[in-house]
Design an enzyme around this catalytic site. Structure first.
Site, PDB file in Angstrom:
ATOM      1  N   ASP A   1       3.679  -4.032  20.421  1.00  0.00           N
ATOM      2  CA  ASP A   1       5.086  -4.194  20.816  1.00  0.00           C
ATOM      3  C   ASP A   1       5.240  -5.417  21.721  1.00  0.00           C
ATOM      4  OD1 ASP A   1       3.562  -2.824  22.730  1.00  0.00           O
ATOM      5  OD2 ASP A   1       5.226  -1.549  23.404  1.00  0.00           O
TER       6      ASP A   1
ATOM      7  N   LYS B   1      -2.529  -0.673  19.353  1.00  0.00           N
ATOM      8  CA  LYS B   1      -1.626   0.206  20.107  1.00  0.00           C
ATOM      9  C   LYS B   1      -2.479   1.281  20.762  1.00  0.00           C
ATOM     10  CE  LYS B   1       2.448   1.475  21.474  1.00  0.00           C
ATOM     11  NZ  LYS B   1       3.178   0.703  22.515  1.00  0.00           N
TER      12      LYS B   1
ATOM     13  N   ASP C   1       5.912 -10.584   8.837  1.00  0.00           N
ATOM     14  CA  ASP C   1       7.329 -10.770   8.507  1.00  0.00           C
ATOM     15  C   ASP C   1       8.035 -11.420   9.698  1.00  0.00           C
ATOM     16  OD1 ASP C   1       7.127  -9.582   5.933  1.00  0.00           O
ATOM     17  OD2 ASP C   1       9.115  -8.655   6.173  1.00  0.00           O
TER      18      ASP C   1
ATOM     19  N   ASP D   1       1.034  -6.458   8.616  1.00  0.00           N
ATOM     20  CA  ASP D   1       2.151  -6.535   7.675  1.00  0.00           C
ATOM     21  C   ASP D   1       3.443  -6.840   8.435  1.00  0.00           C
ATOM     22  OD1 ASP D   1       3.648  -6.156   5.255  1.00  0.00           O
ATOM     23  OD2 ASP D   1       4.228  -4.187   6.030  1.00  0.00           O
TER      24      ASP D   1
ATOM     25  N   TYR E   1      -2.767   2.250   5.374  1.00  0.00           N
ATOM     26  CA  TYR E   1      -2.690   1.935   3.947  1.00  0.00           C
ATOM     27  C   TYR E   1      -3.743   2.669   3.129  1.00  0.00           C
ATOM     28  CZ  TYR E   1       0.700  -1.861   4.538  1.00  0.00           C
ATOM     29  OH  TYR E   1       1.831  -2.593   4.799  1.00  0.00           O
TER      30      TYR E   1
HETATM   31  C1  IPM Z   1       2.995  -7.488   1.909  1.00  0.00           C
HETATM   32  C2  IPM Z   1       3.864  -6.425   1.326  1.00  0.00           C
HETATM   33  C3  IPM Z   1       3.007  -5.242   0.865  1.00  0.00           C
HETATM   34  C4  IPM Z   1       2.265  -4.713   2.066  1.00  0.00           C
HETATM   35  C5  IPM Z   1       3.812  -4.137   0.173  1.00  0.00           C
HETATM   36  C6  IPM Z   1       4.483  -4.656  -1.061  1.00  0.00           C
HETATM   37  C7  IPM Z   1       2.962  -2.929  -0.121  1.00  0.00           C
HETATM   38  O1  IPM Z   1       4.837  -6.032   2.249  1.00  0.00           O
HETATM   39  O2  IPM Z   1       2.104  -7.987   1.198  1.00  0.00           O
HETATM   40  O3  IPM Z   1       3.199  -7.864   3.067  1.00  0.00           O
HETATM   41  O4  IPM Z   1       2.797  -3.905   2.826  1.00  0.00           O
HETATM   42  O5  IPM Z   1       1.131  -5.121   2.245  1.00  0.00           O
HETATM   43 MN    MN Z   2       4.869  -7.236   4.054  1.00  0.00          MN
END
Ligand code: IPM
Ligand code: MN
Length: 354
Positions: free
Chosen positions: A220, A187, A248, A244, A136
């Site tokens: 992984d 990794k 999810d 990140d 990032y």
């Molecule tokens: C999150 C989002 C952000 C990230 C995006 C919008 C840049 O996916 O906060 O998880 O990758 O950090």
């Molecule tokens: Mn995200």
């Protein structure tokens, strides 16, 4: 008086943040909380109107005057390069050096857990995501763009200080909260320069926390194990990109993106402004339908209360959210029939009126 910056942002961001504001206002009116809400008009709409992304004056005022920021979501198809969002989001995460992005993954009810045979108690861990470096950092470039020989590069930036402080923050959290297991994920088998640093620092720091059982998985394998048996995890620490992705996955384990909350802060500067954001994005397909799930944002408000020291409000609100979710007083993504506002109503109804 605590000043809180409110940034709805893009897509459903303003809709869910409005619900968070209703809860903040409720505690102001009913409990006399001294909160000063400062609404900022920032996001794609503003950027397209006058070119403003994240003005220095707003940035400085947030940094110096605010205790917290409640941010909805950023991302809009009309700004394909994401430039406004980068300025705002990374302007705070990186600009304020909020290096710890803490994302609790906790299922609110048994029937939201999508894994066969698993219950809510099996999904209860916290991810410490490094929030200021890694891929990032934006180091890289493009060469011979648009030709057959083009090259595109994003470097994975890992500093000794950056790696050490997030690993320490995770261990300190484990110790403070009586968590006995902590896992670091990298990794290093493939990225042997950048991630060998994680290995080395991890082995150093773990020695200072003998009461915490420290372990490691490649990212992984961690994804595999999270789906196979999430109950093995209590605290996970990892880099920016893996954090990140894995949160999810975590959101799916806890019932969907509509219920995942996060806070970014700087553990060495506990009084510095903290940034609260739902993990979900701007969800363009849901905009204007009144069906966006506000639960992630309401959980952000509960975390905000906790971080600002309103501990009983934090637990009261969290209990009310959990009860509403268990009673299926939710938006359709969680099996209910309510709209965005109706969910907040159901939560507020469960708070004691006094
Ligand atoms: C999150 C989002 C952000 C990230 C995006 C919008 C840049 O996916 O906060 O998880 O990758 O950090
Ligand atoms: Mn995200």
């Amino acid at each position: 008086m605590k000043k809180i910056a409110i940034i709805g942002g893009d897509g459903v961001g303003p809709e869910v943040v409005a619900e968070g504001v209703r809860v903040l206002d409720w505690f102001r009116a009913r409990r006399g909380f001294e909160l000063d809400l400062w609404h900022l008009d920032l996001g794609a709409e503003r950027y397209l109107r006058d070119g403003t992304t994240f003005p220095a004056a707003a940035r400085d005022a947030i940094f110096h005057d605010c205790a917290a920021v409640l941010l909805g979501a950023l991302g809009d198809a009309r700004v394909p390069g994401f430039e406004h969002a980068r300025d705002i989001l990374f302007g705070m995460r990186v600009g304020f050096d909020l290096y710890a992005n803490v994302r609790p993954v906790r299922a609110l009810s048994d029937d939201l857990v999508p894994l066969r045979g698993r219950l809510a108690k099996d999904v209860d861990f916290v991810v410490f995501r490094e929030n200021t470096e890694g891929v990032y950092a934006g180091v890289g470039g493009q060469l011979r763009r648009g030709t057959a020989d083009e090259i595109a590069i994003n470097e994975d930036i890992n500093t000794r200080k950056g790696v050490e402080r997030i690993i320490r923050a995770a261990f300190a959290f484990a110790r403070r909260n009586g968590k006995t297991r902590l896992l670091m994920s990298d990794k290093s088998n493939a990225m042997r320069h950048a991630h060998e640093l994680w290995q080395r620092v991890f082995h150093e720091v773990r020695g200072e926390y003998p009461e915490v059982a420290a372990s490691h998985l490649y990212i992984d394998a961690l994804c595999f194990e999270l789906v196979r048996d999430p109950s093995q995890f209590q605290v996970i620490v990892t880099n920016n990109l893996f954090g990140d992705i894995v949160t999810d996955l975590g959101a799916a384990l806890q019932g969907g993106l509509g219920v995942a909350a996060s806070v970014s802060f700087n553990p060495e500067h506990p009084d510095r402004v903290k940034l609260f954001e739902p993990v979900h994005g701007s969800a363009p397909k849901l905009v204007g339908l009144g069906r966006a799930n506000p639960v992630a944002t309401l959980l952000c408000v509960a975390m905000l209360f906790e971080e600002l020291g309103f501990l009983s409000a934090a637990s009261e609100l969290e209990i009310a959210i959990r009860a509403a979710v268990r009673a299926k007083e939710t938006t359709p993504d969680l099996g209910g029939t309510l709209g965005t506002r109706g969910v907040t109503d159901a939560v507020l109804r469960r708070l004691s009126p006094a």
